[in-house]
Enzyme design. Structure first.
Site, PDB file in Angstrom:
ATOM      1  N   HIS A 183       0.822  -1.205   0.000  1.00  0.00           N
ATOM      2  CA  HIS A 183       0.000   0.000   0.000  1.00  0.00           C
ATOM      3  C   HIS A 183       0.861   1.263   0.000  1.00  0.00           C
ATOM      4  CE1 HIS A 183      -3.847  -2.145   1.474  1.00  0.00           C
ATOM      5  NE2 HIS A 183      -3.919  -1.884   0.192  1.00  0.00           N
ATOM      6  N   ARG A 285     -10.043   0.836 -15.511  1.00  0.00           N
ATOM      7  CA  ARG A 285     -10.401  -0.358 -14.743  1.00  0.00           C
ATOM      8  C   ARG A 285     -11.825  -0.190 -14.227  1.00  0.00           C
ATOM      9  NH1 ARG A 285      -5.660   1.745 -12.558  1.00  0.00           N
ATOM     10  NH2 ARG A 285      -3.728   0.670 -13.143  1.00  0.00           N
ATOM     11  N   ARG A 321     -11.277  -1.592 -19.961  1.00  0.00           N
ATOM     12  CA  ARG A 321     -11.135  -3.031 -19.719  1.00  0.00           C
ATOM     13  C   ARG A 321     -12.404  -3.529 -19.042  1.00  0.00           C
ATOM     14  NH1 ARG A 321      -6.623  -4.771 -15.568  1.00  0.00           N
ATOM     15  NH2 ARG A 321      -8.208  -4.082 -14.081  1.00  0.00           N
ATOM     16  N   GLU A 410      -1.669 -10.563 -21.568  1.00  0.00           N
ATOM     17  CA  GLU A 410      -1.134 -10.725 -20.222  1.00  0.00           C
ATOM     18  C   GLU A 410      -0.581 -12.122 -19.991  1.00  0.00           C
ATOM     19  OE1 GLU A 410      -4.046  -8.351 -17.406  1.00  0.00           O
ATOM     20  OE2 GLU A 410      -5.149  -9.376 -18.994  1.00  0.00           O
ATOM     21  N   ASN A 433       2.318  -6.032 -15.988  1.00  0.00           N
ATOM     22  CA  ASN A 433       2.367  -6.586 -14.631  1.00  0.00           C
ATOM     23  C   ASN A 433       2.063  -8.081 -14.648  1.00  0.00           C
ATOM     24  OD1 ASN A 433       2.713  -3.915 -13.962  1.00  0.00           O
ATOM     25  ND2 ASN A 433       0.665  -3.629 -13.156  1.00  0.00           N
ATOM     26  N   ASP A 434       0.934  -8.453 -15.263  1.00  0.00           N
ATOM     27  CA  ASP A 434       0.579  -9.871 -15.317  1.00  0.00           C
ATOM     28  C   ASP A 434       1.458 -10.638 -16.292  1.00  0.00           C
ATOM     29  OD1 ASP A 434      -1.402 -10.737 -13.474  1.00  0.00           O
ATOM     30  OD2 ASP A 434      -2.887  -9.509 -14.482  1.00  0.00           O
ATOM     31  N   ARG A 444       2.934 -11.528  -8.623  1.00  0.00           N
ATOM     32  CA  ARG A 444       3.209 -10.091  -8.587  1.00  0.00           C
ATOM     33  C   ARG A 444       2.724  -9.428  -7.309  1.00  0.00           C
ATOM     34  NH1 ARG A 444      -0.714  -6.328 -10.645  1.00  0.00           N
ATOM     35  NH2 ARG A 444      -2.699  -7.273 -11.221  1.00  0.00           N
ATOM     36  N   CYS A 481      -0.109  -0.969 -21.179  1.00  0.00           N
ATOM     37  CA  CYS A 481      -0.893  -0.347 -20.114  1.00  0.00           C
ATOM     38  C   CYS A 481      -0.460  -0.808 -18.724  1.00  0.00           C
ATOM     39  CB  CYS A 481      -2.388  -0.598 -20.308  1.00  0.00           C
ATOM     40  SG  CYS A 481      -2.876  -2.323 -20.174  1.00  0.00           S
TER      41      CYS A 481
END
Length: 564
Positions: A183, A285, A321, A410, A433-434, A444, A481
């Protein structure tokens, strides 16, 4: 002395260290001398007060911080935890000890689960601290206020503390713990705070130490020499000049356009993204519409939210998305099965096909919102792995009135057959990321393998290059992205690999824009070759950085951007 960690963004700051106060000590393990009902009432009152305080802080903070703090408030109000506290109090514990033991038990349980839940375990520690501080009648441990600008150093920061940072005083944040998905990292990125997390040596920094916090280089320099200070000050001044310069469209030095787009999680950030120069939205998102719901929201409820976003980008591309449910975002009305490895289970387009009405309603709502606005709506499906999944999604989008439909790349499978995928889809958008997670077999959301979760790895870059080449041959756009696009140095490589647009956190737009304008198509293609030839992520980053510095040296002092 140089400490290594994970930089958040690409900023740099110079300042003196102020350390976070130590947490409250563990309460003594002794029997309470008070009546159990009295102790239980104290515990309940402090749990309720802490939940209310966190909720209020979240409402004041807004954005991602609001979601994080509200999640912590739910922890404080959790009935299961309250029952654990009551059981311990009735067995003779003090309220302080009962709260401590109950929260430690839940914390250890989450830590043992790994993945996203393990990353949330420290949040329980913070809630426990706040409840026990309320019981003791003392302020909860928090961010110090020395009365002058400073670099905050801590073991880790709680969401409440990160959300409340005074950006006029806190020059940068350095934590000894935490990973790229903690966080602290998430909120620091949203608030454009210079930060390096997971720098283990930070525990040795002392109040008053002068440091350079270089997020772009994943480093903290303690006691910098004159040359290091001068370099840092020069780069800070260059970033300030870029921020003050008129915003122009993204492009390379030879005029090749590279649209720079924003990643957004709700319409609330649209105005700020536009102010910072976003040329549209590369990733919207939509999970926020669904996550607090017990049943799927109606078409009209969704339409209103989507229209609010689209209205902020008249005439501009907005890529939405569709719902990415599953893994760390389970939804009972999509998939409530208990899967042993949800990251490899029914998520993304797989989950939506199993609950097709949810997908149909969402696409219908998006089509209606687009008909009410002037934005250029495009939709894309998450976690696509096959041509058949691509064909299914594109056909359904067309059926429901959406003209441009693409897929997120991804999975290595989608990247390796990108030529066939792009024969069906209108575009591809690479979620780095994925893609990195699945390529490197490294969760991740798990800090223990954070070092492997690096999009600079040549294996990941090779897959990105496959998609870029397929896009060029098919005449289809290929966007990026994932947060990799927010790295000004890596952005050069991504464009060299065939990316036609980059989407990122709005706070990163200025640095990436300046980085691109320094190099032409031949330059970035050469940088991509340097990265692909490396053995690993660190070597790729070092090779590209050395090549960039050599190019600047050849061109003389006219190059102002520092893509480090």
């Amino acid at each position: 002395m140089q400490l290594r960690g994970t930089g958040v963004g690409s900023g740099i700051a110079v300042g003196t260290v102020v350390r976070m106060a130590d947490p409250l000590p563990e309460p003594p393990d002794r029997r309470s001398e008070a009546d159990p009902e009295t102790e239980l009432e104290r515990a309940r009152a402090s749990l309720a007060a802490t939940a209310a305080d966190l909720t209020a802080r979240g409402s004041a903070a807004g954005g991602a911080a609001k979601d994080v703090l509200e999640a912590q408030a739910l922890m404080a109000a959790d009935p299961s935890l309250a029952t654990e506290v009551e059981t311990r109090v009735r067995a003779g514990s003090t309220a302080e000890r009962a709260v401590f033991d109950a929260f430690v038990g839940y914390r250890d349980m989450l830590a043992g689960m790994g993945g996203y839940l393990a990353e949330r375990a420290p949040d329980l520690d913070d809630v426990s601290q706040r409840v026990r501080a309320h019981l003791a009648g003392v302020p909860a441990p928090g961010v110090p206020a020395p009365g002058h600008p400073f670099v905050l150093v801590a073991g880790d920061l709680s969401p409440a503390d990160t959300a409340a940072l005074d950006l006029d005083q806190v020059l940068a944040v350095v934590t000894a713990e935490g990973g790229p998905t903690s966080h602290t990292a998430i909120l620091a990125r949203e608030k454009s705070i210079v930060a390096v997390v997971g720098a283990a040596g930070a525990v040795d920094l002392a109040d008053g130490d002068l440091v350079v916090v270089d997020a772009g280089a994943d480093a903290v320099i303690a006691s910098p020499d004159g040359e290091e200070l001068a370099d840092a000050e020069r780069r800070i001044a260059a970033r300030a000049a870029r921020a003050a310069a008129p915003v122009e469209p993204g492009r390379l030095s030879d005029g090749t356009p590279v649209p720079l787009l924003a990643n957004l999680g709700s319409a609330d950030g649209a105005a700020e993204a536009v102010r910072l120069g976003a040329e549209g939205v590369g990733l919207f998102r939509t999970e926020f519409v669904f996550l607090d719901a017990d049943v799927a929201p109606t078409v009209d409820e969704q339409r209103a939210e989507y229209a609010r976003l689209l209205e902020a980008f008249p005439g501009r591309k907005v890529v939405v998305r569709v719902l990415d449910a599953g893994a760390d975002k389970p939804l009972s009305f999509v998939n409530d099965d208990d899967e042993p490895n949800p990251a490899l289970g029914l998520r993304g387009i797989r989950a939506l096909r199993a609950a097709e009405q949810v997908l149909r309603d969402q696409l219908t709502a998006l089509a209606r919102a687009a008909s009410e606005t002037d934005a250029e709506l495009q939709v894309m499906a998450p976690m696509v792995a096959t041509v058949e999944e691509t064909r299914y999604f594109v056909a359904l989008a067309r059926e429901l009135g959406i003209g441009v439909a693409g897929v997120m790349v991804e999975t290595p499978a989608a990247a390796l057959i990108a030529d066939r995928v792009l024969a069906v889809a209108d575009f591809a958008s690479i979620g780095t990321n994925d893609l990195t997670q699945y390529t490197m077999a490294a969760d991740r959301l798990l800090g223990s393998v954070a070092a492997l979760q690096d999009p600079w790895h040549p294996a990941v870059l090779r897959l990105i290059g496959e998609v870029g080449e397929a896009g060029a041959e098919a005449g289809r756009p290929v966007g990026i992205c994932g947060e990799a696009a927010a790295d000004p140095l890596l952005a050069l490589v991504l464009v060299g690999l065939g990316a036609t647009s980059l989407s990122m956190s709005p706070s990163a737009l200025g640095d990436v824009r300046a980085s691109l304008r320094e190099f032409d198509r031949a330059d970035v293609a050469g940088l991509a070759r340097e990265a692909l030839a490396a053995e690993g992520a660190a070597e790729a980053r070092a090779a590209v950085r050395a090549a960039v510095e050599a190019m600047r040296a050849d061109r003389g002092p006219g190059s102002l951007n520092q893509a480090r």
